[in-house]
Motif scaffolding. Structure first.
Motif, short mmCIF file in Angstrom:
data_model
loop_
_atom_site.label_atom_id
_atom_site.label_comp_id
_atom_site.label_asym_id
_atom_site.label_seq_id
_atom_site.Cartn_x
_atom_site.Cartn_y
_atom_site.Cartn_z
N LYS A 162 16.25 -9.23 8.42
CA LYS A 162 17.64 -8.75 8.28
C LYS A 162 18.06 -8.72 6.81
CE LYS A 162 19.25 -10.17 12.83
NZ LYS A 162 20.08 -11.09 13.60
N ALA A 163 17.70 -9.76 6.06
CA ALA A 163 18.05 -9.82 4.64
C ALA A 163 17.34 -8.74 3.85
CB ALA A 163 17.72 -11.20 4.08
N LEU A 164 16.07 -8.49 4.16
CA LEU A 164 15.32 -7.46 3.46
C LEU A 164 15.92 -6.08 3.70
CD1 LEU A 164 11.70 -8.74 4.11
CD2 LEU A 164 12.96 -8.82 1.96
N ILE A 165 16.32 -5.83 4.94
CA ILE A 165 16.92 -4.54 5.28
C ILE A 165 18.30 -4.42 4.61
CG2 ILE A 165 17.93 -3.21 7.19
CD1 ILE A 165 15.60 -4.37 8.93
N GLN A 166 19.09 -5.47 4.70
CA GLN A 166 20.45 -5.45 4.14
C GLN A 166 20.44 -5.17 2.64
OE1 GLN A 166 22.64 -9.09 4.83
NE2 GLN A 166 23.98 -8.73 3.10
N THR A 167 19.50 -5.74 1.94
CA THR A 167 19.48 -5.63 0.48
C THR A 167 18.53 -4.56 -0.04
OG1 THR A 167 17.75 -7.30 0.30
CG2 THR A 167 20.04 -8.07 0.19
N ASN A 168 17.73 -3.98 0.86
CA ASN A 168 16.70 -3.03 0.45
C ASN A 168 15.78 -3.67 -0.61
OD1 ASN A 168 15.34 -0.58 0.61
ND2 ASN A 168 16.51 0.30 -1.06
N ALA A 169 15.46 -4.92 -0.37
CA ALA A 169 14.70 -5.72 -1.34
C ALA A 169 13.28 -5.20 -1.52
CB ALA A 169 14.64 -7.17 -0.88
N LYS A 170 12.80 -5.38 -2.71
CA LYS A 170 11.41 -5.06 -3.06
C LYS A 170 10.60 -6.34 -3.26
CE LYS A 170 12.41 -0.68 -3.35
NZ LYS A 170 12.98 -0.26 -2.11
N VAL A 171 11.31 -7.47 -3.37
CA VAL A 171 10.67 -8.76 -3.63
C VAL A 171 11.30 -9.81 -2.72
CG1 VAL A 171 10.31 -10.59 -5.34
CG2 VAL A 171 10.22 -8.21 -6.05
N LEU A 172 10.45 -10.66 -2.15
CA LEU A 172 10.89 -11.80 -1.37
C LEU A 172 10.24 -13.04 -1.97
CD1 LEU A 172 12.10 -13.20 1.18
CD2 LEU A 172 9.94 -12.65 2.32
N ILE A 173 11.05 -14.03 -2.30
CA ILE A 173 10.52 -15.26 -2.88
C ILE A 173 10.75 -16.41 -1.90
CG2 ILE A 173 10.70 -16.92 -4.77
CD1 ILE A 173 11.68 -14.54 -6.51
N LEU A 174 9.67 -17.06 -1.50
CA LEU A 174 9.72 -18.25 -0.66
C LEU A 174 9.08 -19.37 -1.47
CD1 LEU A 174 8.50 -16.72 2.72
CD2 LEU A 174 10.84 -17.32 2.12
N ASP A 175 9.90 -20.24 -2.02
CA ASP A 175 9.39 -21.25 -2.94
C ASP A 175 9.97 -22.62 -2.61
OD1 ASP A 175 8.07 -22.30 -5.20
OD2 ASP A 175 9.90 -22.07 -6.39
N PRO A 176 9.11 -23.59 -2.36
CA PRO A 176 7.65 -23.55 -2.21
C PRO A 176 7.29 -23.01 -0.82
CG PRO A 176 8.36 -25.78 -1.84
CD PRO A 176 9.60 -24.98 -2.18
N ILE A 177 6.22 -22.29 -0.75
CA ILE A 177 5.83 -21.62 0.49
C ILE A 177 5.60 -22.61 1.63
CG2 ILE A 177 3.34 -21.51 0.08
CD1 ILE A 177 3.66 -18.51 1.14
N GLY B 118 3.00 -10.98 6.52
CA GLY B 118 2.34 -9.77 6.03
C GLY B 118 2.78 -8.53 6.80
N MET B 119 2.96 -8.67 8.11
CA MET B 119 3.41 -7.54 8.93
C MET B 119 4.85 -7.16 8.54
SD MET B 119 1.59 -8.15 12.67
CE MET B 119 2.78 -9.34 13.18
N LEU B 120 5.66 -8.15 8.22
CA LEU B 120 7.01 -7.87 7.76
C LEU B 120 6.97 -7.10 6.44
CD1 LEU B 120 10.08 -8.22 7.96
CD2 LEU B 120 9.81 -10.47 6.91
N ALA B 121 6.07 -7.50 5.55
CA ALA B 121 5.93 -6.81 4.26
C ALA B 121 5.50 -5.36 4.45
CB ALA B 121 4.93 -7.56 3.38
#
Length: 72
Positions: free
Chosen positions: A28-43, A67-70
């Motif tokens: 939802k966040a990726l769609i809302q922002t049209n993001a090109k980068v997602l940071i999950l830290d620490p994974i 990966g499928m989300l990406a």
């Protein structure tokens, strides 16, 4: 040099529910922002409860979903 546009940054609130790689809020966040980068830290913090990062068969299933989300 351009300055960062902080209006394009979205932080997912974890106060009521912790985030994991399989959480629908990521997509939802990726769609809302049209993001090109997602940071999950620490994974490791986003693998979800009970997943041992050192066991490839456990971690692979979770990271495959990310990966499928990406790919979307």
């Amino acid at each position: 040099m351009k300055e960062a546009d902080c209006s394009k940054i979205l932080v997912i609130d974890e106060s009521s529910k912790l985030l994991s790689m399989t959480d629908e809020r990521l997509e939802k966040a990726l769609i809302q922002t049209n993001a090109k980068v997602l940071i999950l830290d620490p994974i490791q913090a986003y693998l979800g409860g009970g997943i041992d990062m050192n066991r490839a068969n456990e971690a692979r299933n979770i990271t495959k979903q990310l990966g499928m989300l990406a790919e979307k």
